[in-house]
Design an enzyme around this catalytic site. Structure first.
Site, mmCIF file in Angstrom:
data_model
loop_
_atom_site.group_PDB
_atom_site.id
_atom_site.type_symbol
_atom_site.label_atom_id
_atom_site.label_comp_id
_atom_site.label_asym_id
_atom_site.label_seq_id
_atom_site.Cartn_x
_atom_site.Cartn_y
_atom_site.Cartn_z
ATOM 1 N N ASN A 1 56.941 -42.101 -46.761
ATOM 2 C CA ASN A 1 57.587 -40.822 -46.446
ATOM 3 C C ASN A 1 59.029 -41.098 -46.039
ATOM 4 O O ASN A 1 59.357 -41.258 -44.869
ATOM 5 C CB ASN A 1 56.807 -40.096 -45.355
ATOM 6 C CG ASN A 1 55.465 -39.617 -45.868
ATOM 7 O OD1 ASN A 1 55.403 -38.665 -46.639
ATOM 8 N ND2 ASN A 1 54.403 -40.330 -45.497
ATOM 9 N N GLU A 2 59.872 -41.140 -47.065
ATOM 10 C CA GLU A 2 61.269 -41.488 -46.891
ATOM 11 C C GLU A 2 62.027 -40.322 -46.250
ATOM 12 O O GLU A 2 61.494 -39.211 -46.139
ATOM 13 C CB GLU A 2 61.882 -41.834 -48.261
ATOM 14 C CG GLU A 2 61.188 -42.977 -48.994
ATOM 15 C CD GLU A 2 61.439 -44.367 -48.379
ATOM 16 O OE1 GLU A 2 61.845 -44.458 -47.203
ATOM 17 O OE2 GLU A 2 61.213 -45.362 -49.088
ATOM 18 N N PRO A 3 63.281 -40.558 -45.807
ATOM 19 C CA PRO A 3 64.069 -39.480 -45.201
ATOM 20 C C PRO A 3 64.036 -38.218 -46.063
ATOM 21 O O PRO A 3 64.192 -38.279 -47.284
ATOM 22 C CB PRO A 3 65.472 -40.086 -45.125
ATOM 23 C CG PRO A 3 65.216 -41.553 -44.924
ATOM 24 C CD PRO A 3 64.005 -41.850 -45.775
#
Ligand code: PGA
Length: 251
Positions: free
Chosen positions: A151-153
């Site tokens: 869950n990247e930025p």
């Protein structure tokens, strides 16, 4: 005020022993009730001391994984199961091959699902977690982007299992293992933030000075979708297991 608890250990091995004892107690108490324990698992260097301790508990202390169902956080898209860097391979090499877990009880997202099938595959992963009774426990590491799972930025708090584009920082960190950046997959399937936050208990592990600034931001900074680990502040039953290096910047 939101808060998240953390514990600081002299070494990652000490932290891993403490957490493995907690998970062993969960597995044994469920077995005594004739029930399964549902574990969400993670890859990366961080979980390795924890997995070594689970294997030791199985081999030396008779801990059975016969009532354990696992769901991994994520998998790279574009890798066959038997690719040396697939998370399927990682989990079998570092954990499952050394336990008495039933192969049917091991779940990872597919790395080879066709584009047209990704949405259905992700929905089925969510259904499988629910049908197993939900995640009793979720293990996490933290990436330099603050990601949990992939869950990247920009990942929303209500996100569920889905295809994601990997952050350049994450791909750069993976490049040595793949023998160069060009070989690192660009996409992955990951549990979402909401999937992770649905776990009854969460343990996030982090070791070393390199993780200190992102650990500080995740624990003490604002809750923001730019650091998905910051959502853990609102979970209510999350503990960070840190060594002295990873805890070195905490107030
Ligand atoms: P690492 O990766 O355990 O290899 O540091 C952590 C992560 O990216 O979540």
């Amino acid at each position: 005020m939101n808060s998240v608890s953390f514990r600081v250990f002299d070494s990652s091995d000490d932290a891993a022993r403490e957490l493995a004892a907690e998970v062993a107690e969960l597995i044994r108490s469920r077995a005594a009730e004739g029930r399964n324990a549902v574990l969400g698992l993670a890859t990366g260097n961080t979980p390795l001391p924890f997995y070594r301790e689970l294997i030791r508990l199985h081999q030396e202390e008779g801990l059975s994984f016969g009532n354990v169902i696992t769901f991994n956080l994520d998998e790279y898209l574009g890798l066959e199961r038997d690719h040396p860097e697939s998370y399927w391979t990682f989990m079998h090499r570092n954990l499952f091959d050394h336990l008495d877990i039933a192969p049917d009880n091991v779940n990872l997202p597919s790395g080879t699902v066709a584009d047209s099938e990704v949405a259905a595959h992700c929905a089925a992963y969510e259904d499988a977690i629910r049908e197993a009774g939900g995640l009793d426990f979720q293990l996490l590491g933290i990436g330099r982007t603050g990601h949990i799972g992939f869950n990247e930025p920009g990942s929303e708090k209500n996100s569920i299992t889905r295809r994601v584009h990997l952050d350049p920082v994450t791909r750069a960190d993976a490049a040595p293992a793949f023998g160069g950046l060009d070989n690192v997959p660009t996409y992955a399937i990951t549990m979402g933030c909401a999937t992770i936050l649905s776990a009854k208990r969460i343990a996030l592990l982090a070791w070393g000075d390199k993780k200190a600034s992102i650990v500080k931001a995740a624990i003490e900074g604002p809750i923001t979708d730019q650091i998905s680990a910051s959502f853990l502040q609102e979970h209510g039953n999350t503990t960070y297991f840190l060594d002295r290096g990873a805890a070195s910047l905490l107030a």
